[in-house]
Motif scaffolding. Structure first.
Motif, PDB file in Angstrom:
ATOM      1  N   GLU A 142       0.832  -1.208   0.000  1.00 59.25           N
ATOM      2  CA  GLU A 142       0.000   0.000   0.000  1.00 59.25           C
ATOM      3  C   GLU A 142       0.868   1.261   0.000  1.00 59.25           C
ATOM      4  O   GLU A 142       0.559   2.235  -0.676  1.00 59.25           O
ATOM      5  N   LEU A 143       1.954   1.234   0.775  1.00 60.28           N
ATOM      6  CA  LEU A 143       2.839   2.399   0.891  1.00 60.28           C
ATOM      7  C   LEU A 143       3.970   2.392  -0.149  1.00 60.28           C
ATOM      8  O   LEU A 143       4.744   3.346  -0.213  1.00 60.28           O
ATOM      9  N   TYR A 159      -1.989   7.135  10.102  1.00 61.06           N
ATOM     10  CA  TYR A 159      -0.552   7.302   9.890  1.00 61.06           C
ATOM     11  C   TYR A 159      -0.295   8.120   8.615  1.00 61.06           C
ATOM     12  O   TYR A 159       0.519   9.046   8.616  1.00 61.06           O
ATOM     13  N   ILE A 160      -1.003   7.779   7.548  1.00 66.07           N
ATOM     14  CA  ILE A 160      -0.830   8.493   6.287  1.00 66.07           C
ATOM     15  C   ILE A 160      -1.204   9.963   6.447  1.00 66.07           C
ATOM     16  O   ILE A 160      -0.474  10.856   5.995  1.00 66.07           O
ATOM     17  N   GLU A 161      -2.303  10.239   7.102  1.00 70.28           N
ATOM     18  CA  GLU A 161      -2.722  11.629   7.334  1.00 70.28           C
ATOM     19  C   GLU A 161      -1.685  12.378   8.169  1.00 70.28           C
ATOM     20  O   GLU A 161      -1.371  13.531   7.895  1.00 70.28           O
ATOM     21  N   LYS A 197       1.497  11.765   8.293  1.00 73.93           N
ATOM     22  CA  LYS A 197       2.662  12.009   7.439  1.00 73.93           C
ATOM     23  C   LYS A 197       2.423  13.174   6.485  1.00 73.93           C
ATOM     24  O   LYS A 197       3.340  13.944   6.207  1.00 73.93           O
ATOM     25  N   TYR A 198       1.186  13.312   5.974  1.00 72.41           N
ATOM     26  CA  TYR A 198       0.864  14.478   5.143  1.00 72.41           C
ATOM     27  C   TYR A 198       1.050  15.762   5.943  1.00 72.41           C
ATOM     28  O   TYR A 198       1.628  16.737   5.456  1.00 72.41           O
ATOM     29  N   LEU A 225      -3.560   2.720   9.753  1.00 73.97           N
ATOM     30  CA  LEU A 225      -2.735   3.046   8.591  1.00 73.97           C
ATOM     31  C   LEU A 225      -3.193   4.363   7.975  1.00 73.97           C
ATOM     32  O   LEU A 225      -2.364   5.213   7.644  1.00 73.97           O
ATOM     33  N   GLU A 226      -4.499   4.563   7.867  1.00 78.70           N
ATOM     34  CA  GLU A 226      -5.014   5.820   7.308  1.00 78.70           C
ATOM     35  C   GLU A 226      -4.642   7.006   8.205  1.00 78.70           C
ATOM     36  O   GLU A 226      -4.278   8.071   7.704  1.00 78.70           O
TER      37      GLU A 226
END
Length: 75
Positions: free
Chosen positions: A14-15, A52-54, A56-57, A49-50
């Motif tokens: 995914e990443l 984490y992604i947010e 990181k943004y 995970l979502e």
């Protein structure tokens, strides 16, 4: 319906990173995960995970703001 929990290899796909990078992120606490089963297999909740992604943004946006592109960098 998507599964609630993901294998580390699925997270890596995914990443678009290696399995070992995801393992390091989990072991360091950067990416929340749980160990389950008798063999202690790692799983990452899709919602985590979502998040984490947010995160990181947000971190990346702050870094870009603090480190503006210079003319030299644009080349």
């Amino acid at each position: 319906m998507e599964a609630r929990f993901m294998l580390l290899s699925d997270v890596a796909a995914e990443l678009n990173v290696s399995d070992s990078q995801v393992y390091h992120m989990v072991r360091s606490g950067e990416l929340p995960a749980i160990k389950i089963g008798g063999r202690g297999q790692w799983r990452v909740e899709r919602a985590k995970l979502e998040e984490y992604i947010e995160r990181k943004y947000t971190e990346t946006a702050a870094w870009v703001h603090e480190n503006p592109l210079t003319e030299r960098d644009a080349d």
